[in-house]
Design a protein around this motif. Structure first.
Motif, PDB file in Angstrom:
ATOM      1  N   ASP A  35       4.266  -0.702  -6.360  1.00  0.00           N
ATOM      2  CA  ASP A  35       3.666  -1.315  -5.187  1.00  0.00           C
ATOM      3  C   ASP A  35       2.800  -2.492  -5.612  1.00  0.00           C
ATOM      4  O   ASP A  35       1.932  -2.349  -6.469  1.00  0.00           O
ATOM      5  CB  ASP A  35       2.808  -0.287  -4.438  1.00  0.00           C
ATOM      6  N   ASP A  70      -4.836   7.736  -2.979  1.00  0.00           N
ATOM      7  CA  ASP A  70      -6.027   6.886  -2.816  1.00  0.00           C
ATOM      8  C   ASP A  70      -6.356   6.158  -4.109  1.00  0.00           C
ATOM      9  O   ASP A  70      -6.703   4.972  -4.100  1.00  0.00           O
ATOM     10  CB  ASP A  70      -7.234   7.724  -2.377  1.00  0.00           C
ATOM     11  N   MET A 114       0.844  -1.178   0.000  1.00  0.00           N
ATOM     12  CA  MET A 114       0.000   0.000   0.000  1.00  0.00           C
ATOM     13  C   MET A 114       0.896   1.250   0.000  1.00  0.00           C
ATOM     14  O   MET A 114       1.836   1.359   0.754  1.00  0.00           O
ATOM     15  CB  MET A 114      -0.905  -0.019   1.223  1.00  0.00           C
ATOM     16  N   ASN A 153      -3.993   3.289  -4.689  1.00  0.00           N
ATOM     17  CA  ASN A 153      -4.260   2.185  -3.777  1.00  0.00           C
ATOM     18  C   ASN A 153      -5.554   1.435  -4.088  1.00  0.00           C
ATOM     19  O   ASN A 153      -5.640   0.235  -3.814  1.00  0.00           O
ATOM     20  CB  ASN A 153      -4.294   2.680  -2.331  1.00  0.00           C
ATOM     21  N   THR A 154      -6.536   2.088  -4.654  1.00  0.00           N
ATOM     22  CA  THR A 154      -7.840   1.455  -4.848  1.00  0.00           C
ATOM     23  C   THR A 154      -8.080   0.946  -6.277  1.00  0.00           C
ATOM     24  O   THR A 154      -9.038   0.195  -6.498  1.00  0.00           O
ATOM     25  CB  THR A 154      -8.989   2.407  -4.470  1.00  0.00           C
ATOM     26  N   ASP A 188       1.742   5.035   0.767  1.00  0.00           N
ATOM     27  CA  ASP A 188       1.421   6.031   1.785  1.00  0.00           C
ATOM     28  C   ASP A 188       1.759   7.409   1.220  1.00  0.00           C
ATOM     29  O   ASP A 188       2.630   7.527   0.358  1.00  0.00           O
ATOM     30  CB  ASP A 188       2.248   5.742   3.050  1.00  0.00           C
TER      31      ASP A 188
END
Length: 94
Positions: free
Chosen positions: A23, A87, A1, A90-91, A3
């Motif tokens: 990632d 975001d 994930m 990550n999604t 950051d």
């Protein structure tokens, strides 16, 4: 994930340098982009500054990946826009 600390500070992007990272099997690239927006006819185009984020599978470098295999999205060029970039990275599933 990923950051927010992983993608450097907002001030880094004011120097117009791209940032890349990876990632969990995906790679990303974040750039500051100046876009021209045509206002009214007969007026000078205005400039809008945005973040443009790219996301692709962690197989090839950005320059070697076919364009159709890269997802791209624009965000406001603000500190909260940078949080939205993180975001999205990550999604988003590839």
């Amino acid at each position: 994930m990923v950051d927010i600390k992983d993608v450097l500070s907002f001030n880094y992007y004011t120097y117009k340098k791209p940032f890349t990272g990876s990632d969990n099997g995906k790679r990303y690239r974040i750039v500051r982009l100046e876009k021209e927006i045509q206002a009214e006819e007969g007026t000078e185009p205005e400039k809008e500054i945005v973040f443009k984020a790219f996301l692709w599978k962690d197989v090839l470098a950005f320059e070697k990946t076919p364009e159709e295999e890269i997802l791209a999205k624009e965000f406001d060029f603000t500190p909260s826009g940078l949080e939205q970039v993180v975001d999205w990275i990550n999604t988003t599933m590839l």
